[in-house]
Design a protein around this motif. Structure first.
Motif, PDB file in Angstrom:
ATOM      1  N   GLY A 193       0.807  -1.221   0.000  1.00  0.00           N
ATOM      2  CA  GLY A 193       0.000   0.000   0.000  1.00  0.00           C
ATOM      3  C   GLY A 193       0.833   1.261   0.000  1.00  0.00           C
ATOM      4  N   GLY A 194       2.103   1.194   0.379  1.00  0.00           N
ATOM      5  CA  GLY A 194       2.978   2.352   0.338  1.00  0.00           C
ATOM      6  C   GLY A 194       3.323   2.918   1.699  1.00  0.00           C
ATOM      7  N   VAL A 195       2.417   2.883   2.687  1.00  0.00           N
ATOM      8  CA  VAL A 195       2.668   3.455   4.004  1.00  0.00           C
ATOM      9  C   VAL A 195       2.294   2.429   5.067  1.00  0.00           C
ATOM     10  CG1 VAL A 195       2.029   5.298   5.591  1.00  0.00           C
ATOM     11  CG2 VAL A 195       2.201   5.789   3.162  1.00  0.00           C
ATOM     12  N   ASN A 196       3.107   2.317   6.077  1.00  0.00           N
ATOM     13  CA  ASN A 196       2.837   1.387   7.160  1.00  0.00           C
ATOM     14  C   ASN A 196       1.781   2.010   8.077  1.00  0.00           C
ATOM     15  OD1 ASN A 196       2.863  -0.267   9.423  1.00  0.00           O
ATOM     16  ND2 ASN A 196       5.043  -0.717   9.203  1.00  0.00           N
ATOM     17  N   ALA A 197       0.549   1.551   7.963  1.00  0.00           N
ATOM     18  CA  ALA A 197      -0.570   2.119   8.705  1.00  0.00           C
ATOM     19  C   ALA A 197      -0.412   1.936  10.213  1.00  0.00           C
ATOM     20  CB  ALA A 197      -1.876   1.493   8.233  1.00  0.00           C
ATOM     21  N   GLU A 198       0.182   0.839  10.628  1.00  0.00           N
ATOM     22  CA  GLU A 198       0.348   0.599  12.068  1.00  0.00           C
ATOM     23  C   GLU A 198       1.277   1.636  12.684  1.00  0.00           C
ATOM     24  OE1 GLU A 198       2.277  -2.757  14.983  1.00  0.00           O
ATOM     25  OE2 GLU A 198       1.364  -3.430  13.108  1.00  0.00           O
ATOM     26  N   LYS A 199       2.368   1.964  11.993  1.00  0.00           N
ATOM     27  CA  LYS A 199       3.298   2.952  12.522  1.00  0.00           C
ATOM     28  C   LYS A 199       2.683   4.349  12.518  1.00  0.00           C
ATOM     29  CE  LYS A 199       7.594   0.548  11.874  1.00  0.00           C
ATOM     30  NZ  LYS A 199       8.981   0.653  11.456  1.00  0.00           N
ATOM     31  N   ILE A 200       1.879   4.650  11.533  1.00  0.00           N
ATOM     32  CA  ILE A 200       1.197   5.944  11.515  1.00  0.00           C
ATOM     33  C   ILE A 200       0.213   6.027  12.673  1.00  0.00           C
ATOM     34  CG2 ILE A 200      -0.479   7.353  10.256  1.00  0.00           C
ATOM     35  CD1 ILE A 200       1.010   6.662   7.719  1.00  0.00           C
ATOM     36  N   GLU A 201      -0.500   4.955  12.928  1.00  0.00           N
ATOM     37  CA  GLU A 201      -1.443   4.914  14.054  1.00  0.00           C
ATOM     38  C   GLU A 201      -0.709   5.122  15.379  1.00  0.00           C
ATOM     39  OE1 GLU A 201      -5.039   4.681  15.978  1.00  0.00           O
ATOM     40  OE2 GLU A 201      -4.757   4.616  13.810  1.00  0.00           O
ATOM     41  N   LEU A 202       0.443   4.475  15.548  1.00  0.00           N
ATOM     42  CA  LEU A 202       1.239   4.655  16.765  1.00  0.00           C
ATOM     43  C   LEU A 202       1.729   6.096  16.897  1.00  0.00           C
ATOM     44  CD1 LEU A 202       3.349   1.371  16.813  1.00  0.00           C
ATOM     45  CD2 LEU A 202       1.504   2.007  18.372  1.00  0.00           C
ATOM     46  N   ALA A 203       2.154   6.706  15.805  1.00  0.00           N
ATOM     47  CA  ALA A 203       2.620   8.089  15.829  1.00  0.00           C
ATOM     48  C   ALA A 203       1.487   9.045  16.190  1.00  0.00           C
ATOM     49  CB  ALA A 203       3.232   8.465  14.485  1.00  0.00           C
ATOM     50  N   VAL A 204       0.305   8.811  15.648  1.00  0.00           N
ATOM     51  CA  VAL A 204      -0.854   9.657  15.958  1.00  0.00           C
ATOM     52  C   VAL A 204      -1.236   9.518  17.427  1.00  0.00           C
ATOM     53  CG1 VAL A 204      -3.333   9.956  15.513  1.00  0.00           C
ATOM     54  CG2 VAL A 204      -1.748   9.738  13.606  1.00  0.00           C
ATOM     55  N   THR A 205      -1.214   8.298  17.949  1.00  0.00           N
ATOM     56  CA  THR A 205      -1.533   8.073  19.359  1.00  0.00           C
ATOM     57  C   THR A 205      -0.518   8.770  20.252  1.00  0.00           C
ATOM     58  OG1 THR A 205      -2.531   5.945  18.833  1.00  0.00           O
ATOM     59  CG2 THR A 205      -1.876   6.297  21.116  1.00  0.00           C
ATOM     60  N   GLU A 206       0.754   8.680  19.907  1.00  0.00           N
ATOM     61  CA  GLU A 206       1.785   9.341  20.705  1.00  0.00           C
ATOM     62  C   GLU A 206       1.628  10.857  20.658  1.00  0.00           C
ATOM     63  OE1 GLU A 206       6.616   9.507  21.320  1.00  0.00           O
ATOM     64  OE2 GLU A 206       5.784   8.192  19.793  1.00  0.00           O
ATOM     65  N   LEU A 207       1.311  11.401  19.502  1.00  0.00           N
ATOM     66  CA  LEU A 207       1.091  12.839  19.378  1.00  0.00           C
ATOM     67  C   LEU A 207      -0.095  13.279  20.229  1.00  0.00           C
ATOM     68  CD1 LEU A 207       1.834  15.537  18.080  1.00  0.00           C
ATOM     69  CD2 LEU A 207       0.318  14.929  16.187  1.00  0.00           C
ATOM     70  N   ASP A 208      -1.169  12.510  20.213  1.00  0.00           N
ATOM     71  CA  ASP A 208      -2.343  12.824  21.042  1.00  0.00           C
ATOM     72  C   ASP A 208      -1.981  12.805  22.527  1.00  0.00           C
ATOM     73  OD1 ASP A 208      -3.913  13.100  18.800  1.00  0.00           O
ATOM     74  OD2 ASP A 208      -4.839  11.112  18.966  1.00  0.00           O
ATOM     75  N   THR A 209      -1.178  11.833  22.936  1.00  0.00           N
ATOM     76  CA  THR A 209      -0.777  11.716  24.337  1.00  0.00           C
ATOM     77  C   THR A 209       0.082  12.901  24.766  1.00  0.00           C
ATOM     78  OG1 THR A 209      -0.820   9.310  24.157  1.00  0.00           O
ATOM     79  CG2 THR A 209       0.424  10.233  26.001  1.00  0.00           C
ATOM     80  N   VAL A 210       1.042  13.276  23.935  1.00  0.00           N
ATOM     81  CA  VAL A 210       1.920  14.400  24.257  1.00  0.00           C
ATOM     82  C   VAL A 210       1.121  15.704  24.286  1.00  0.00           C
ATOM     83  CG1 VAL A 210       3.866  15.779  23.407  1.00  0.00           C
ATOM     84  CG2 VAL A 210       4.014  13.293  23.427  1.00  0.00           C
ATOM     85  N   THR A 211       0.205  15.882  23.356  1.00  0.00           N
ATOM     86  CA  THR A 211      -0.628  17.084  23.316  1.00  0.00           C
ATOM     87  C   THR A 211      -1.505  17.175  24.554  1.00  0.00           C
ATOM     88  OG1 THR A 211      -0.644  17.031  20.906  1.00  0.00           O
ATOM     89  CG2 THR A 211      -2.352  18.329  21.966  1.00  0.00           C
ATOM     90  N   ASP A 212      -2.089  16.050  24.971  1.00  0.00           N
ATOM     91  CA  ASP A 212      -2.910  16.032  26.180  1.00  0.00           C
ATOM     92  C   ASP A 212      -2.072  16.374  27.410  1.00  0.00           C
ATOM     93  OD1 ASP A 212      -5.347  15.402  27.742  1.00  0.00           O
ATOM     94  OD2 ASP A 212      -4.146  13.694  28.433  1.00  0.00           O
ATOM     95  N   PHE A 213      -0.881  15.791  27.517  1.00  0.00           N
ATOM     96  CA  PHE A 213       0.018  16.091  28.631  1.00  0.00           C
ATOM     97  C   PHE A 213       0.331  17.577  28.676  1.00  0.00           C
ATOM     98  CE2 PHE A 213       4.505  16.959  29.641  1.00  0.00           C
ATOM     99  CZ  PHE A 213       4.484  16.720  30.994  1.00  0.00           C
ATOM    100  N   PHE A 214       0.692  18.154  27.546  1.00  0.00           N
ATOM    101  CA  PHE A 214       1.044  19.573  27.491  1.00  0.00           C
ATOM    102  C   PHE A 214      -0.130  20.451  27.901  1.00  0.00           C
ATOM    103  CE2 PHE A 214       1.287  23.625  25.224  1.00  0.00           C
ATOM    104  CZ  PHE A 214       2.491  24.098  25.701  1.00  0.00           C
ATOM    105  N   ASN A 215      -1.317  20.164  27.365  1.00  0.00           N
ATOM    106  CA  ASN A 215      -2.491  20.975  27.689  1.00  0.00           C
ATOM    107  C   ASN A 215      -2.853  20.892  29.169  1.00  0.00           C
ATOM    108  OD1 ASN A 215      -2.785  21.934  25.074  1.00  0.00           O
ATOM    109  ND2 ASN A 215      -4.136  20.266  24.484  1.00  0.00           N
ATOM    110  N   ARG A 216      -2.767  19.689  29.761  1.00  0.00           N
ATOM    111  CA  ARG A 216      -3.059  19.555  31.192  1.00  0.00           C
ATOM    112  C   ARG A 216      -2.014  20.284  32.034  1.00  0.00           C
ATOM    113  NH1 ARG A 216      -2.539  14.646  33.147  1.00  0.00           N
ATOM    114  NH2 ARG A 216      -1.613  13.745  31.295  1.00  0.00           N
ATOM    115  N   MET A 217      -0.749  20.221  31.633  1.00  0.00           N
ATOM    116  CA  MET A 217       0.309  20.905  32.361  1.00  0.00           C
ATOM    117  C   MET A 217       0.110  22.421  32.311  1.00  0.00           C
ATOM    118  SD  MET A 217       4.436  20.801  31.785  1.00  0.00           S
ATOM    119  CE  MET A 217       4.274  21.449  30.136  1.00  0.00           C
ATOM    120  N   VAL A 218      -0.162  22.946  31.140  1.00  0.00           N
ATOM    121  CA  VAL A 218      -0.368  24.388  30.998  1.00  0.00           C
ATOM    122  C   VAL A 218      -1.552  24.844  31.838  1.00  0.00           C
ATOM    123  CG1 VAL A 218      -1.083  26.196  29.379  1.00  0.00           C
ATOM    124  CG2 VAL A 218       0.734  24.614  28.747  1.00  0.00           C
ATOM    125  N   SER A 219      -2.641  24.111  31.766  1.00  0.00           N
ATOM    126  CA  SER A 219      -3.840  24.479  32.516  1.00  0.00           C
ATOM    127  C   SER A 219      -3.581  24.447  34.021  1.00  0.00           C
ATOM    128  CB  SER A 219      -4.972  23.527  32.145  1.00  0.00           C
ATOM    129  OG  SER A 219      -6.117  23.803  32.904  1.00  0.00           O
TER     130      SER A 219
END
Length: 100
Positions: free
Chosen positions: A14-40
């Motif tokens: 298919g051209g792109v490893n969907a599992e690795k993209i899913e893991l990257a998106v999940t990690e980005l969501d986790t880091v974004t949530d951590f940052f937003n909770r810390m700032v708040s």
């Protein structure tokens, strides 16, 4: 080798490893949530609701530095604890399957 699977020999049909993209998106969501909770949390704890100056004063700046350091340290400890529990659970599950 690329993190998203674009290195030689890592590209599926298919051209792109969907599992690795899913893991990257999940990690980005986790880091974004951590940052937003810390700032708040640190903003509520350290910054007065009445803005008297355009910049942080020394007390607010020190409070923010300490709050961020403590928040990050707690997040690190919680992550380590979760990883150790996950590893213990995985080891226990592997042991129970071995007896079948």
């Amino acid at each position: 080798m690329s993190f998203l699977g674009r290195g030689p020999g890592n590209v599926p049909a298919g051209g792109v490893n969907a599992e690795k993209i899913e893991l990257a998106v999940t990690e980005l969501d986790t880091v974004t949530d951590f940052f937003n909770r810390m700032v708040s949390s640190c903003h509520a704890k350290c910054i007065s609701a009445r803005y008297a100056e355009g910049d942080l004063n020394k007390g607010e700046s020190v409070c923010i530095d300490r709050c961020v350091a403590k928040f990050t340290e707690v997040q690190k400890k919680v992550g380590e604890k979760l990883q150790s529990r996950g590893a213990a659970n995985a080891g226990a599950a592997a042991g129970s399957f071995g007896s079948l």
